[in-house]
Design a protein around this motif. Structure first.
Motif, PDB file in Angstrom:
ATOM      1  N   GLU A 137       0.839  -1.197   0.000  1.00 43.91           N
ATOM      2  CA  GLU A 137       0.000   0.000   0.000  1.00 43.91           C
ATOM      3  C   GLU A 137       0.878   1.252   0.000  1.00 43.91           C
ATOM      4  O   GLU A 137       1.952   1.256   0.616  1.00 43.91           O
ATOM      5  CB  GLU A 137      -0.905   0.028   1.230  1.00 43.91           C
ATOM      6  CG  GLU A 137      -1.988  -1.053   1.221  1.00 43.91           C
ATOM      7  CD  GLU A 137      -2.966  -0.851   0.076  1.00 43.91           C
ATOM      8  OE1 GLU A 137      -3.405   0.297  -0.145  1.00 43.91           O
ATOM      9  OE2 GLU A 137      -3.286  -1.838  -0.604  1.00 43.91           O
ATOM     10  N   ILE A 179       1.968   9.324  -1.215  1.00 41.92           N
ATOM     11  CA  ILE A 179       0.734  10.009  -1.627  1.00 41.92           C
ATOM     12  C   ILE A 179       0.951  11.516  -1.685  1.00 41.92           C
ATOM     13  O   ILE A 179       0.509  12.190  -2.626  1.00 41.92           O
ATOM     14  CB  ILE A 179      -0.409   9.658  -0.658  1.00 41.92           C
ATOM     15  CG1 ILE A 179      -0.739   8.166  -0.759  1.00 41.92           C
ATOM     16  CG2 ILE A 179      -1.649  10.495  -0.946  1.00 41.92           C
ATOM     17  CD1 ILE A 179      -1.741   7.683   0.274  1.00 41.92           C
ATOM     18  N   SER A 183     -10.373   6.115  -9.546  1.00 36.29           N
ATOM     19  CA  SER A 183      -9.882   6.061  -8.173  1.00 36.29           C
ATOM     20  C   SER A 183      -9.083   4.781  -7.935  1.00 36.29           C
ATOM     21  O   SER A 183      -7.997   4.810  -7.341  1.00 36.29           O
ATOM     22  CB  SER A 183     -11.061   6.134  -7.195  1.00 36.29           C
ATOM     23  OG  SER A 183     -10.603   6.126  -5.863  1.00 36.29           O
ATOM     24  N   HIS A 243      -4.959   4.519  -7.339  1.00 35.66           N
ATOM     25  CA  HIS A 243      -4.426   3.820  -6.154  1.00 35.66           C
ATOM     26  C   HIS A 243      -3.478   2.702  -6.578  1.00 35.66           C
ATOM     27  O   HIS A 243      -2.439   2.480  -5.939  1.00 35.66           O
ATOM     28  CB  HIS A 243      -5.578   3.258  -5.336  1.00 35.66           C
ATOM     29  CG  HIS A 243      -5.154   2.588  -4.072  1.00 35.66           C
ATOM     30  ND1 HIS A 243      -4.751   3.301  -2.958  1.00 35.66           N
ATOM     31  CD2 HIS A 243      -5.031   1.266  -3.742  1.00 35.66           C
ATOM     32  CE1 HIS A 243      -4.413   2.456  -1.997  1.00 35.66           C
ATOM     33  NE2 HIS A 243      -4.567   1.221  -2.441  1.00 35.66           N
TER      34      HIS A 243
END
Length: 376
Positions: free
Chosen positions: A12, A18, A213, A217
């Motif tokens: 992740e 991010i 989206s 990601h």
């Protein structure tokens, strides 16, 4: 790079990754969602202010087509006529543009939030590369965009045919109506058809927004090596940090050993624990632990104490209590003061006896007053 290293992006994205992607302008965006918002609210604005705009345009045309001779040849009057004619259009047109502008901002920031990046706005040589352009044209993203375009065409064309059939009689009836009612009626029909066609794009947006989206990601996902490298860059290399901690610990131990010769007494377990105590009679306060250790460190404390003629006393319970309750450089707990005071009193009396200034002290009690909850 994941592709270059052969590693899969399974981790992740971190908060730092991010944040860096946002600085580069890489946020989830759905062009279909923005387009849908603009078109739907344009149709709504047309329904709200369309009649006023149409009436204003009708009056403007009527006024400009009915100029008298003086207004035609007098330039000063011409400007006054223009201002008079267009004054009716200012408010409805301004509101129409305002609604569309707000819809454009909301629609384009609803997914991913508001974000502005100079880095994204700056020109990049990679975007001018013909080879990369060809790859983009025939890549998976291009195929998805083509599929969306075909789906939009089919939906809009199908709904357009359906709407024409629904409004066919009303459209034909416009030919027998008189202005300005015919203009207002035609505008109403056009606005409702426009709104219905715009609403068909909701289907595309409902598919595209979650996909964008998810795809964003997925692109932000990191390889295990990238996570490790980021941790090293932000937190420091674990090996270097361990070496620094080891060096700091060794320096602390050296300072602690340097304080042992100045101690008043060393209490021991007698083999596993050693605690060196110092009591400054010139300063008010409790005795201080200047050194402590277990096993090899305990043996080292005792060796230094023997070499510097520091008294060593065996008191297992007190030694363990001091070791577990007091840090080096800190005062002993108040509840251990009575037990430590008896030890120090014995040591000070023993020193005076050895110097021939007093009698031999009575042996130290093996059952020192140590609270039950401080026993270890």
């Amino acid at each position: 790079m994941a592709e270059d290293s052969g590693q899969e992006r399974t981790e992740e994205p971190t908060g730092k990754k991010i944040e860096e992607s946002r600085k580069k302008g890489q946020v989830a965006r759905s062009k279909e969602l923005g387009t849908t918002f603009v078109l739907i609210f344009s149709a709504i604005a047309l329904l709200m202010y369309g009649p006023a705009i149409a009436k204003g345009l009708y009056n403007v045309m009527g006024r400009l087509l009915s100029l008298n001779r003086n207004e035609t040849y007098d330039t000063t009057k011409m400007f006054a006529v223009w201002g008079e004619a267009f004054s009716e259009l200012i408010f409805p047109m301004a509101m129409f543009v305002f609604i569309i502008a707000i819809a454009g901002i909301v629609g384009n920031t609803l997914l991913g939030g508001f974000n502005f990046s100079w880095e994204a706005a700056s020109p990049k040589p990679s975007k001018m590369s013909p080879m990369k352009g060809i790859k983009r044209m025939f890549g998976p993203q291009a195929a998805i965009e083509l599929l969306k375009s075909i789906l939009k065409f089919v939906l809009v064309a199908g709904f357009a045919i359906l709407l024409i059939q629904m409004y066919f009689d009303e459209i034909l009836h416009l030919s027998i109506e008189t202005p300005p009612s015919s203009v207002l009626h035609s505008l109403e029909i056009l606005a409702w058809m426009f709104l219905a066609l715009s609403c068909t794009l909701i289907i595309i947006s409902a598919i595209d927004a979650p996909y964008q989206s998810y795809n964003h990601h997925k692109q932000l996902k990191m390889t295990l090596q990238e996570v490790k490298d980021e941790y090293k860059n932000s937190e420091g290399d674990p090996m270097i940090k361990a070496r620094i901690r080891r060096t700091q610990r060794e320096m602390s131990q050296r300072r602690m050993m340097q304080a042992v010769p100045d101690a008043d007494v060393v209490v021991t377990n007698p083999t596993h624990y050693s605690v060196a105590l110092k009591y400054d009679t010139d300063k008010a306060g409790a005795p201080i632990v200047v050194a402590k250790g277990v096993d090899e460190m305990a043996m080292q404390i005792r060796k230094i104490a023997i070499g510097n003629e520091v008294p060593i006393l065996e008191s297992p319970m007190l030694t363990r209590s001091l070791y577990h309750t007091t840090e080096v450089g800190h005062q002993i707990p108040d509840r251990l003061f009575t037990a430590v005071a008896q030890v120090l009193a014995y040591v000070f009396q023993l020193k005076r006896f050895k110097k021939g200034r007093g009698r031999r002290p009575t042996p130290l009690s093996k059952n020192l007053p140590i609270p039950t909850d401080l026993r270890h």
